[in-house]
Design a protein around this motif. Structure first.
Motif, PDB file in Angstrom:
ATOM      1  N   MET A   1       0.836  -1.168   0.000  1.00 34.31           N
ATOM      2  CA  MET A   1       0.000   0.000   0.000  1.00 34.31           C
ATOM      3  C   MET A   1       0.872   1.219   0.000  1.00 34.31           C
ATOM      4  O   MET A   1       2.019   1.177   0.420  1.00 34.31           O
ATOM      5  N   ASP A 211      -5.934   4.829  -3.112  1.00 36.73           N
ATOM      6  CA  ASP A 211      -5.209   4.796  -1.844  1.00 36.73           C
ATOM      7  C   ASP A 211      -4.232   5.958  -1.759  1.00 36.73           C
ATOM      8  O   ASP A 211      -4.047   6.571  -0.718  1.00 36.73           O
ATOM      9  N   PHE A 246      -3.385  -4.629  -1.713  1.00 39.09           N
ATOM     10  CA  PHE A 246      -3.086  -3.293  -2.216  1.00 39.09           C
ATOM     11  C   PHE A 246      -1.990  -3.429  -3.266  1.00 39.09           C
ATOM     12  O   PHE A 246      -1.077  -4.240  -3.120  1.00 39.09           O
ATOM     13  N   LEU A 265      -9.242   6.828   0.013  1.00 36.41           N
ATOM     14  CA  LEU A 265      -8.916   6.382   1.363  1.00 36.41           C
ATOM     15  C   LEU A 265      -8.216   7.514   2.114  1.00 36.41           C
ATOM     16  O   LEU A 265      -7.230   8.079   1.643  1.00 36.41           O
ATOM     17  N   LEU A 301      -8.878   4.748   5.931  1.00 37.73           N
ATOM     18  CA  LEU A 301      -8.192   3.497   5.590  1.00 37.73           C
ATOM     19  C   LEU A 301      -8.621   2.366   6.509  1.00 37.73           C
ATOM     20  O   LEU A 301      -8.796   1.226   6.072  1.00 37.73           O
TER      21      LEU A 301
END
Length: 327
Positions: A1, A211, A246, A265, A301
């Motif tokens: 991520m 993200d 992710f 997010l 998140l």
């Protein structure tokens, strides 16, 4: 991520050996616990088999969503340390969280982890047990410390809502609070069923979860709970083919897949406003339906990982993807 990482110095081998041989200076090794009621309990978690003779009593949680699992199950008194807060904890957990020592803003070093004298370490992401930083599960076991990795980061395939139920049940069983865990699971199942009923017949919305990232886009793949949540919320994850929870992708691919809605997010130092501006100011994205129509939804998140927030977050996302259902 997508998230920043501070450079950590590798610990010297001699320091590792001395730290695994003891806990804090002058302290005797922890005696083996006697069997408690309902124990021994044996569980295999992400390939690591552990037998507990009693519930762990000195726990360090390495990520926010597993901290919240502990607090939801009423295990605040077992916590001797926590780390890596991604966003604001839920109001119901604030008091207990404030009473828990924060060992590090991100991950604690192996030295600092051992200084808390834990008998159990609970990690939310695989990075919590980074071998390169001296915190592998094997290293902890040699020091007499048991561990658990959140099931989203086991290497055995996709993560479903059933995996969340299993996570809660196994943690509850490990700490001798199975009844609490089962009550939570039953409530979550009812919530998920209600959302599913509400969405019956709704057409899925093509979703890109943003993200973070600038030169590349970090998003959710098809292997984590985030993918399952998008599906249950009446969405279609446009990057379901990426085989990780992710993963990074190119902006060109985002354009090609033409999402109708973008879930942003919210966490870390990059604000939601900055992420929106990144999307809106890029001329290459101007014709992407979600950008053209400014169709954005925002979730913390901590809502989109394998934790106790997930069922409520599915319903919240469903209402944002399908506002017509509120009429």
């Amino acid at each position: 991520m997508f998230r920043s990482r501070r450079t950590r110095r590798a610990l010297a081998a001699a320091a590792l050996l001395s730290l695994t041989a003891c806990t804090t200076a002058g302290e005797q090794p922890r005696p083996a616990p006697k069997a408690a009621h309902g124990f021994p309990y044996t569980v295999t978690n992400c390939g690591v088999k552990t037998t507990y003779k009693a519930p762990p009593s000195r726990v360090v949680t390495m990520n926010q969503h597993v901290t919240e699992v502990m607090l939801e199950l009423g295990l605040a008194k077992s916590l001797v340390g926590t780390a890596y807060l991604d966003d604001k904890v839920l109001p119901a957990y604030e008091k207990d969280y404030e009473a828990t020592p924060v060992l590090a803003e991100e991950y604690p070093s192996y030295e600092k982890l051992l200084a808390a004298n834990p008998d159990f370490v609970y990690g939310g992401y695989a990075s919590a047990f980074s071998a390169g930083d001296g915190r592998s599960r094997e290293t902890l076991k040699k020091a007499g410390i048991d561990s658990r990795l959140n099931m989203e980061y086991c290497a055995d395939g996709k993560t479903s809502m059933d995996a969340l139920y299993q996570e809660i049940r196994e943690v509850g069983r490990t700490f001798g609070v199975s009844a609490r865990a089962e009550r939570w699971v039953e409530k979550a199942k009812k919530g998920n069923a209600a959302t599913e009923k509400k969405l019956a017949g709704a057409d899925p919305v093509r979703v890109f979860v943003y993200d973070g990232g600038d030169k590349t886009a970090s998003t959710i793949g098809g292997a984590g709970i985030g993918h399952e949540m998008v599906r249950r919320a009446g969405g279609e994850n446009v990057f379901a083919d990426l085989p990780k929870p992710f993963a990074d992708t190119s902006w060109e691919t985002v354009v090609d897949r033409a999402p109708e809605a973008i879930v942003i997010l919210d966490y870390g130092t990059t604000t939601v406003a900055q992420k929106k501006r990144r999307l809106l100011d890029d001329p290459a994205l101007a014709d992407v339906p979600a950008v053209k129509n400014k169709r954005f939804a925002v979730l913390p998140l901590s809502d989109m990982v394998l934790g106790v927030r997930a069922p409520a977050a599915v319903d919240k996302l469903a209402r944002r993807l399908h506002p017509e259902l509120e009429k």
